[in-house]
Design an enzyme around this catalytic site. Structure first.
Site, PDB file in Angstrom:
ATOM      1  N   ASP A 110       0.811  -1.227   0.000  1.00 30.90           N
ATOM      2  CA  ASP A 110       0.000   0.000   0.000  1.00 30.90           C
ATOM      3  C   ASP A 110       0.847   1.280   0.000  1.00 30.90           C
ATOM      4  OD1 ASP A 110      -2.200  -1.778   0.385  1.00 30.90           O
ATOM      5  OD2 ASP A 110      -1.891  -1.715   2.552  1.00 30.90           O
ATOM      6  N   GLU A 143     -11.315   0.328  -3.694  1.00 34.92           N
ATOM      7  CA  GLU A 143     -10.658   0.729  -2.443  1.00 34.92           C
ATOM      8  C   GLU A 143      -9.417   1.523  -2.819  1.00 34.92           C
ATOM      9  OE1 GLU A 143      -9.751  -3.002  -0.482  1.00 34.92           O
ATOM     10  OE2 GLU A 143      -8.063  -3.403  -1.801  1.00 34.92           O
TER      11      GLU A 143
END
Ligand code: FUB
Length: 443
Positions: free
Chosen positions: A29, A202
């Site tokens: 991420d 997301e």
């Protein structure tokens, strides 16, 4: 055993700018930011579950956050822990639930946003924030999570009007809310972002370019899995118009990204699972990204080579090649930190690694292992028949996993950025001349 070896890698630490960006720990991420001209990356971290708790964590096990900076031309520096899960003032302890973070600058202060599992609260994740005068902290963590925000994947925007927005959410909808000047409160109820395509989404990452608001996000297609997509708007709160994919699915699992402009080039940071082969033990990557004249984003092809321009004192991971012929790469063995090597080298096989800045290089070190002692390998410029830069004889090092660092002189001064080619020479018929882990130019 694998766990012990991994602990060793964390201690020894190997940090390169090729893909994956770091190999001494698992990172996912990645949010990249440029602060005062320096490139920072704020990833989450994946780890093995603690002993005895494996069944609780069949998927993600995420203890907190490190931060990294790009040093020299192609070396990542690990600045250690920014936040560990048990230091979250409002968080439930030992839940390994520290998913994707972000960090942003506003009015000279740095704000670090992170999701965590709240105690005494039914929400899956809440989002917390800390503030610092320095992009690497220490951050002063707010005692409570941001009221009115429930979800994952905070993505921050401070636009050209100096207004701040918090994007978040994972599911079929993404949300946005304006932030107060204190960056710790929202000033209006979050709204659902309109205009985005259907499907699971997301990892919102907003940015602005030439007055246009770009919202990039991970987007799952039923027949393809995770992709990275983008949408544009003239208003940060939307509605947005879907622009297409920035990156196709790369195998499967999640793909969480960020976009940054650094030294005049746009870069897409994302993650894959190069080291582990397991989609819950990820490794961050980066590749250059381009816009078309009309502002649309060209699809990014994931590469091994990645970003950065190695120069004197940067390790050059030649196994993260642009081209290879007659040789292979595989995981490095023996007592080396985790990573890859060029192997199965034979007469006239070569590996090409693009964009190396040769200025000031007087010597080249090479990390080698060999179970035989015939032949040599050469460093050449631009192509396998290009100018000879340095030549290394191959000697027996004790075996194919017994590593030695050898050194050769650079034959004449070279200036500028060139592609580097390593050409292997051995007896015809030999299928292994030498294993080559890395090169390092020195003054
Ligand atoms: O890293 C945990 C979660 O996986 C992130 O929050 C999502 O974006 C996905 O990458």
């Amino acid at each position: 055993m694998r766990r012990i070896l991994f602990a060793l890698f964390i201690i020894t630490g190997t940090l390169y700018a090729q893909n994956p960006l770091v190999t001494h720990m698992f990172t996912a991420d990645p949010t990249a930011r440029v602060f005062d001209g320096k490139l920072y990356v704020y990833p989450s971290s994946d780890t093995y579950p603690p002993a005895g708790r494996e069944e609780e964590f069949p998927r993600f096990c995420m203890p907190g956050y490190h931060a990294f900076t790009l040093e020299n031309g192609a070396t990542w520096k690990d600045h250690g822990w920014i936040l560990k899960e048990n230091d979250v003032p409002w968080g439930e302890k030992d839940t390994y639930a520290m998913w994707a973070p972000d960090c942003i600058e506003k009015d000279g202060k740095y704000y670090y946003y992170y999701p965590a599992k709240p105690k005494k609260d039914k929400a899956f994740r809440r989002i917390g924030v800390g503030v610092s005068d320095n992009p690497l902290g220490p951050f002063k963590w707010n005692k409570n999570f941001i009221e009115g925000v429930s979800g994952i994947d905070p993505g921050l925007l401070v636009d050209d009007k100096n207004d701040a927005y918090l994007f978040f959410g994972g599911g079929h909808e993404l949300y946005v809310a304006p932030l107060a000047d204190n960056m710790s409160e929202i000033t209006a109820e979050p709204i659902l972002i309109e205009g985005l395509p259907a499907g699971y989404k997301e990892g919102s990452f907003p940015f602005q370019k030439d007055g246009t608001y770009y919202l990039t996000f991970a987007h799952v297609f039923a027949d393809e899995g995770y992709t990275i997509g983008y949408a544009t708007s003239d208003n940060p709160m939307g509605p947005y118009i879907y622009g297409g994919k920035i990156m196709d699915n790369i195998y499967n699992g999640t793909n969480h990204h960020s976009v940054v402009e650094y030294e005049g080039q746009w870069i897409l940071f994302y993650h894959s699972w190069d080291i582990s082969g397991f989609s819950k033990l990820r490794s961050m990557r980066a590749d250059y990204m381009e816009f078309k004249k009309d502002g649309s984003i060209k699809r990014v092809k994931p590469t091994l080579r990645g970003i950065g321009t190695p120069q004197v004192n940067d390790t050059i991971q030649v196994d993260r090649y642009n081209d290879i012929s007659g040789a292979n790469t595989t995981f490095v063995g023996g007592n080396e930190p985790t990573g890859w090597m060029v192997c199965d080298t034979r007469m006239n096989s070569f590996v090409r690694f693009d964009r190396v800045k040769f200025d000031g290089a007087k010597k080249i070190k090479a990390r080698v292992a060999s179970g035989q002692r015939m032949g040599s390998f050469e460093v050449r410029l631009n192509n396998p028949k290009g100018k000879l830069v340095a030549e290394f004889p191959i000697n027996y090092t004790g075996g194919w996993n017994t590593w030695e660092t050898i050194e050769a002189d650079v034959k004449e001064d070279i200036t500028g950025i060139h592609n580097l080619v390593v050409v292997f020479k051995s007896d015809w018929g030999n299928t292994k001349a030498v294993n080559l882990n890395w090169l390092l130019m020195t003054e």
